[in-house]
Design an enzyme around this catalytic site. Sequence first.
Site, mmCIF file in Angstrom:
data_model
loop_
_atom_site.group_PDB
_atom_site.id
_atom_site.type_symbol
_atom_site.label_atom_id
_atom_site.label_comp_id
_atom_site.label_asym_id
_atom_site.label_seq_id
_atom_site.Cartn_x
_atom_site.Cartn_y
_atom_site.Cartn_z
ATOM 1 C CB CYS A 63 -0.912 0.014 1.217
ATOM 2 S SG CYS A 63 -1.720 -1.557 1.572
ATOM 3 C CB ALA A 64 3.532 2.053 -2.394
ATOM 4 N N PRO B 20 1.803 7.689 -0.158
ATOM 5 C CG PRO B 20 2.337 9.746 0.853
ATOM 6 C CD PRO B 20 1.614 8.438 1.108
ATOM 7 N N GLY C 254 6.698 7.542 1.141
ATOM 8 C CA GLY C 254 7.780 7.800 2.080
ATOM 9 C C GLY C 254 8.451 6.527 2.566
ATOM 10 C CE LYS C 255 4.941 3.865 7.297
ATOM 11 N NZ LYS C 255 4.036 4.971 6.860
ATOM 12 C CD GLU D 262 -1.700 4.286 -3.992
ATOM 13 O OE1 GLU D 262 -2.897 4.605 -4.158
ATOM 14 O OE2 GLU D 262 -1.220 3.985 -2.879
ATOM 15 C CG ASP E 48 -7.424 -4.241 -5.203
ATOM 16 O OD1 ASP E 48 -6.879 -4.218 -4.084
ATOM 17 O OD2 ASP E 48 -8.635 -4.470 -5.361
ATOM 18 C CG ASP F 277 1.501 2.296 6.126
ATOM 19 O OD1 ASP F 277 0.618 2.309 6.997
ATOM 20 O OD2 ASP F 277 2.155 3.305 5.805
ATOM 21 C CB CYS G 87 -0.948 6.288 10.538
ATOM 22 S SG CYS G 87 -0.500 7.851 11.329
#
Length: 464
Positions: free
Chosen positions: A281-282, A284, A286-287, A306, A332, A349, A402
């Site tokens: 689930c990339a 935007p 950062g990870k 994504e 997906d 994530d 998060c």
Amino acid sequence: MRTDSVSDRSPRNREPQKRPDRVRQVAYRVIRQVTSESGYANLVLNKALREAKLAGRDAAFCTELVHGTLRWQGTYDAFLARCVDRPLNELDPELLDILCLGTHQLLRMRVDSYAAVNEMVTLTRAEIGHKRSGLVNAVLRKISQRAFDQWIDSVAPPYDEDPLLHLAISKAHPTWEVEAFARLLDDDEVAELLDADNEAPRVTLIARPGLSTVDELVEAGASRAKWSPYAAVLQGGGDPGRIAAVATGRAGVQDEGSQLVALALANAPLTGSDAQWLDLCAGPGGKSALLASLVEQRAGRLTAVEPLEHRAELVRANLRAIPGDHEVLVGDGTKPTWAEGSFDRVLADVPCSGLGALRRRPEARWRRTPADVAELRPLQEELLESAINSVRAGGVVAYVTCSPHPDETRAVVDAVLGKRADAVLEDARALFPDVPELGDGPDVQLWPHRQGTDAMYLALIRRS
């Protein structure tokens, strides 16, 4: 969330007697865009500051006007309800935004009362017409007659009668969120968490491994952060884009908690191959950038997935400075196009309520509802299932949110692992060296009031 209604604005009413203060006008227009168009405060504000060419003290003042007004919106609504003779939902939303903006200046900023009221009356005339200025003047004068704590005493129940409702009003969080946090923390710690949510966030940078160093960021004016070996804090805020390493993509902006959970996945013990990593689930990105930097040093490759094209472009932008044959797929994550067991390490994530990042997204607390948490739950379980299917035997999965809400964290992990005999939950605490107060494990929950990070959650799962 507030909804707009049509108001009467004749050309005559649009002519102000004098020019409104420019900084306040920019702040008001940002707030309007956030509340009426569901904009994100950080994105809308940054764009507005650039276009208005506000910097230094003006930019700091505008930022506090916007973030503070949005952060305390629900509490200010409770105060304002005592000062008008009709339900708040009968007021035009643009008028209510002006009243909240004025209330914030009067009660939580070092702004002279006369100046605050006078400037908001002038702004009212310029933005929504002369006929509203009298009401703004009268209401804000009523607000100015009491201090913040006195207003809390007048609208909130005593703490010993209803501690959670008192905390919700006095510390500007919806009651359902406070109740969710209270499932994990005692009342005193809940209060500490809510206070931490209401603090202005630091700008935390990451020196991407192999591309930049913390020393380079320190030389550019940052200071070393506490926990991540790649993190630095930009002192006094400011535009991180002015730092060469950030401008070129060798460094980026990333909360220290986000760095820590990605590092935990990268540093988890692994036997056998370690060349194929997946960010499920990339966006935007950062990870993804941190993981790509690390796997590149191991002669490996990152695949980032994504579902939305515009967010996939953000991932590509984050990866632009990183060498190697890393791939960004638009697709997906619950419907893999790769064979089962293709990867050695997988990051999931997952989309969540975002309740762990309320410092950075002040408007989010008022937008989310318990229904949002329930609606996301099936997707979170599907993505975790897909992540486990995507990792090889002996490989590791990091399930990350998060959000500290228990229905988005351990409950999801338990539900998925309860249906599988080929995956086990491992103790992740050893992967956070020197980070205190990690709890009883085996999963890890970071907190703003404990570690000073976003409230990131990580469960480390190994496929057996």
